[in-house]
Design a protein around this motif. Structure first.
Motif, short mmCIF file in Angstrom:
data_model
loop_
_atom_site.label_atom_id
_atom_site.label_comp_id
_atom_site.label_asym_id
_atom_site.label_seq_id
_atom_site.Cartn_x
_atom_site.Cartn_y
_atom_site.Cartn_z
N ARG A 231 38.42 34.05 28.50
CA ARG A 231 38.68 32.64 28.24
C ARG A 231 37.45 31.83 28.62
O ARG A 231 36.79 32.14 29.61
N ASP B 194 30.17 25.56 31.27
CA ASP B 194 31.13 26.55 30.80
C ASP B 194 31.44 27.55 31.90
O ASP B 194 30.53 28.02 32.60
N PHE B 195 32.69 27.89 32.05
CA PHE B 195 33.12 28.97 32.95
C PHE B 195 33.79 30.05 32.11
O PHE B 195 34.57 29.74 31.21
N PHE B 196 33.50 31.31 32.44
CA PHE B 196 34.06 32.44 31.69
C PHE B 196 35.05 33.16 32.60
O PHE B 196 34.68 33.63 33.68
N ILE B 197 36.31 33.20 32.18
CA ILE B 197 37.39 33.69 33.03
C ILE B 197 38.09 34.87 32.38
O ILE B 197 38.39 34.85 31.19
N ASP C 103 36.32 28.06 29.70
CA ASP C 103 36.70 26.69 30.08
C ASP C 103 35.45 25.85 30.15
O ASP C 103 34.42 26.30 30.68
N ILE D 74 35.88 34.56 38.87
CA ILE D 74 35.97 34.86 37.42
C ILE D 74 37.32 35.43 37.00
O ILE D 74 37.49 35.80 35.85
#
Lengths: 200, 200
Positions: free
Chosen positions: B23, B37-40, B25, B118
């Motif tokens: 995902r 941007d954060f990648f989860i 965000d 993460i």
């Protein structure tokens, strides 16, 4: 039954996500002969450090973690950059995140796999005695970090009550307590080095 | 300085990788006002279980883990499926991976975040006393698992020597040792329940 590694048939790097890459391996079961896809997060090794002051207080950090969209209580740490050794990373992250430095050599608390099912990387843990405030934090734009000192003897209670809940932070403290064979909540304030794990 | 959560501006599910989804965000720093941007990794909660026989032996599993392409020594565990409670998952995974069942209620050893930077998910740990061999394993095609019994009192040594190196397995044993306030290597063979964590 004896467990054997699977044979990798093909490997494809899918996409980069800043601190990790996604990789797809097609691998063949030695038991059934069938092939399956495995999805692996590739990243550099991680490092965590327990900085301990001469008063036996741990230098901890409160920070925002986007995975859980909440504030966590952790020890300093980060990702190995470039040609750094794990020790270099530990000292750099300690300084950047807290402004603390240390008077003594780092003591290894071993390594673990954060998640050997879907990650290839390892996480090193270190103890640093003689931690002292040497300057200001040097945070990058995505970091909001607050330093907090907590007595080492209170750590098992903080873990038990859920205030410390990051798995790799628990790992570092567990390895520390195993190394020093300390009874939980009854910590020797002088923390003598054990001969088998190197001295300062 | 007081740490505040970041405001999420947008959220996009990128891709599914069988046991997790990626995902992205976009979130805004409350300190600088800038967006990043954060990648989860999204996945269901995980569960680990320490099965303990009446002889104070831990029922452990040796299995192939593709992330590190090697064999690990772990406790049974897995991902919560459908409407299962964490306890349901623990009992199901114990039975599927080892053929063992348990005579007593599970005892909670708390929860941790495997990686709050993460991953959004949590990992529950349980202790099951009175574990006994009740039947055969029920492995899926991607699992090759061998059961092995180890004395609980040897666990800290196996961890210290690196034979047990999965972070979430260390976490479960650390929580067990904290709950029972056991000195490493000096384990009460009767493991009486503490009043504060529920009985069997």
């Amino acid at each position: 039954m004896s467990i054997k590694p699977w044979k990798v048939l093909s490997r494809k790097r899918d996409k980069s996500y800043r601190i990790f890459n996604l990789r797809t391996d097609r691998a063949c079961s030695p038991r059934t002969g069938r092939a399956y896809d495995f999805f692996i997060l590739e990243s550099s090794p991680w490092v965590n450090i327990i900085p301990l002051t001469d008063k036996n207080e741990v230098v901890m950090v409160r920070q925002y973690r986007h995975g859980i969209q909440d504030i966590t209580l952790e020890i300093p740490g980060g990702i190995i950059e470039g040609e750094e050794t794990p020790e270099d990373t530990a000292i750099r992250e300690l300084c950047e995140e807290t402004g603390y430095r240390t008077t003594s050599e780092l003591i290894s608390l071993g390594m673990v796999y954060p998640n050997p099912a879907i990650q290839q990387n390892i996480c090193y843990s270190f103890l640093a005695k003689g931690a002292y405030l040497a300057g200001k934090q040097h945070l990058d734009e995505m970091e909001d970090i607050e330093t907090i000192l907590l007595p080492l003897s209170d750590i098992p209670r903080f873990i038990r009550e859920g205030d410390i809940s990051h798995s790799l932070v628990l790992v570092a403290f567990y390895r520390l307590f195993i190394e020093y064979e300390m009874k939980m909540g009854h910590v020797d304030p002088h923390l003598p080095n054990r001969g088998t794990i190197g001295g300062d």
